[in-house]
Scaffold this active site. Structure first.
Site, short mmCIF file in Angstrom:
data_model
loop_
_atom_site.label_atom_id
_atom_site.label_comp_id
_atom_site.label_asym_id
_atom_site.label_seq_id
_atom_site.Cartn_x
_atom_site.Cartn_y
_atom_site.Cartn_z
N GLU A 103 45.21 42.83 38.74
CA GLU A 103 44.78 41.85 38.26
C GLU A 103 45.01 41.51 36.82
O GLU A 103 45.03 40.52 36.40
CB GLU A 103 42.97 42.28 38.22
CG GLU A 103 42.27 42.54 39.57
CD GLU A 103 42.13 41.28 40.27
OE1 GLU A 103 42.38 39.98 39.67
OE2 GLU A 103 42.05 41.24 41.44
N TYR A 116 36.02 38.59 34.75
CA TYR A 116 36.55 38.66 36.21
C TYR A 116 37.16 39.83 36.36
O TYR A 116 36.79 40.07 37.44
CB TYR A 116 37.58 37.39 36.11
CG TYR A 116 38.35 37.30 37.28
CD1 TYR A 116 38.05 37.00 38.37
CD2 TYR A 116 39.79 38.13 37.28
CE1 TYR A 116 38.72 37.01 39.57
CE2 TYR A 116 40.42 38.23 38.35
CZ TYR A 116 40.14 37.75 39.39
OH TYR A 116 40.88 38.06 40.56
N ASP A 120 37.26 32.93 39.42
CA ASP A 120 38.59 32.67 38.83
C ASP A 120 38.69 31.24 38.79
O ASP A 120 37.80 30.38 39.28
CB ASP A 120 39.67 33.48 39.34
CG ASP A 120 40.20 32.94 40.87
OD1 ASP A 120 39.50 32.14 41.48
OD2 ASP A 120 41.50 33.28 41.33
#
Length: 286
Positions: free
Chosen positions: A35, A118, A136
């Site tokens: 991520e 996020y 996102d």
């Protein structure tokens, strides 16, 4: 609210790309690293870097036990190298606060360096299977078109999480699939410039399509040109340091055509903690 979840789940199970972080047994640490790397970086560039990173540092403590310079060097040409520095700090915090295990709790994840709404929810959902909305840029575009009838999403806001939560099934596993499917749809079908509506699983439910694709404007920020920018100068300095650190300050991209821009890049990297200057030398952070 139309039922977007059912067609999204069916489509994803048939069409999802085979990506490392979607495979069974992929670790929470691997999910966290992926991520970080995927922020503003295409998937095809991330995969080889991710695999090399996890081979070198399979656990947070493995990274935390090395100096930050090694994280910055391993980051190579992924761009936005502050992410490497933040990831090293997060690994140190995981080692020291969480016995070396990536936390599951969203608030605990948010307390780690470099992690926002996020990433915290992405780790909780995709690594641990908990039920949270994950949003996102791709997700926001799908929701804007399918629900709001807008060509492009507005600026990010806390309302994005509520909009995503509204389409999630109650079942934790199905909710995780819907989160992933919405992102995947935005990445490969409901793209920003050339949406492929003919193969979209939710086309018959899409408010934007049903309204005949109105031009509702585009509030997205356009990224400044890279060529000749301060970002390019910073990248050149970082490459020089990754290749040979430390370097005499006078030798750092000495050929750069704009001396003031070169000096500005060096100063900004020092201010960001990505470089250190002492005794006429510039080096990666120790």
């Amino acid at each position: 609210m139309p039922d977007l979840a059912t067609p999204l789940i069916a489509w994803y199970r048939e069409n999802a790309r085979d990506l490392p972080w979607r495979r069974p047994g992929f670790s929470p640490w691997g999910t966290l690293v992926s991520e970080f790397m995927l922020q503003q970086t295409p998937v095809n560039r991330v995969i080889p870097h991710l695999e090399a990173w996890l081979e070198r540092w399979p656990r947070p403590a493995d990274l935390a036990d090395e100096p930050p310079a090694e994280a910055v060097r391993q980051w190579a040409n992924l761009g936005y190298p502050r992410r490497a520095l933040w990831l090293h700090r997060a690994a140190t915090e995981i080692r020291d606060r969480h016995d070396g295990e990536v936390p599951r709790d969203v608030d605990a994840l948010l307390a780690l360096t470099g992690i926002g709404d996020y990433t915290s929810r992405a780790v909780a959902v995709f690594a641990y299977g908990d039920r949270h909305p994950v949003v996102d840029t791709n997700t926001r575009r799908v929701l804007a078109r399918a629900i709001d009838g807008a060509a492009q999403p507005g600026p990010p806001s806390k309302g994005d999480l509520a909009a995503m939560a509204a389409i999630l099934p109650e079942d934790d596993a199905e909710a995780a699939v819907v989160n992933a499917a919405t992102m995947e749809l935005g990445a490969v079908v409901c793209t920003a410039r050339t949406p492929r509506c003919a193969i979209c699983p939710i086309a018959r439910l899409c408010a934007w399509r049903l309204a005949d694709y109105p031009d509702t404007g585009d509030a997205r920020r356009t990224q400044a040109k890279y060529e000749g920018s301060d970002r390019q100068a910073r990248g050149a300095v970082m490459k020089a340091l990754r290749d040979a650190s430390p370097l005499p300050l006078a030798d750092v991209i000495a050929e750069w055509p704009d001396t003031r821009q070169r000096d500005r890049a060096i100063d900004s990297l020092i201010a960001d903690g990505l470089a250190e200057a002492a005794d006429g030398m510039l080096r990666l952070p120790g």
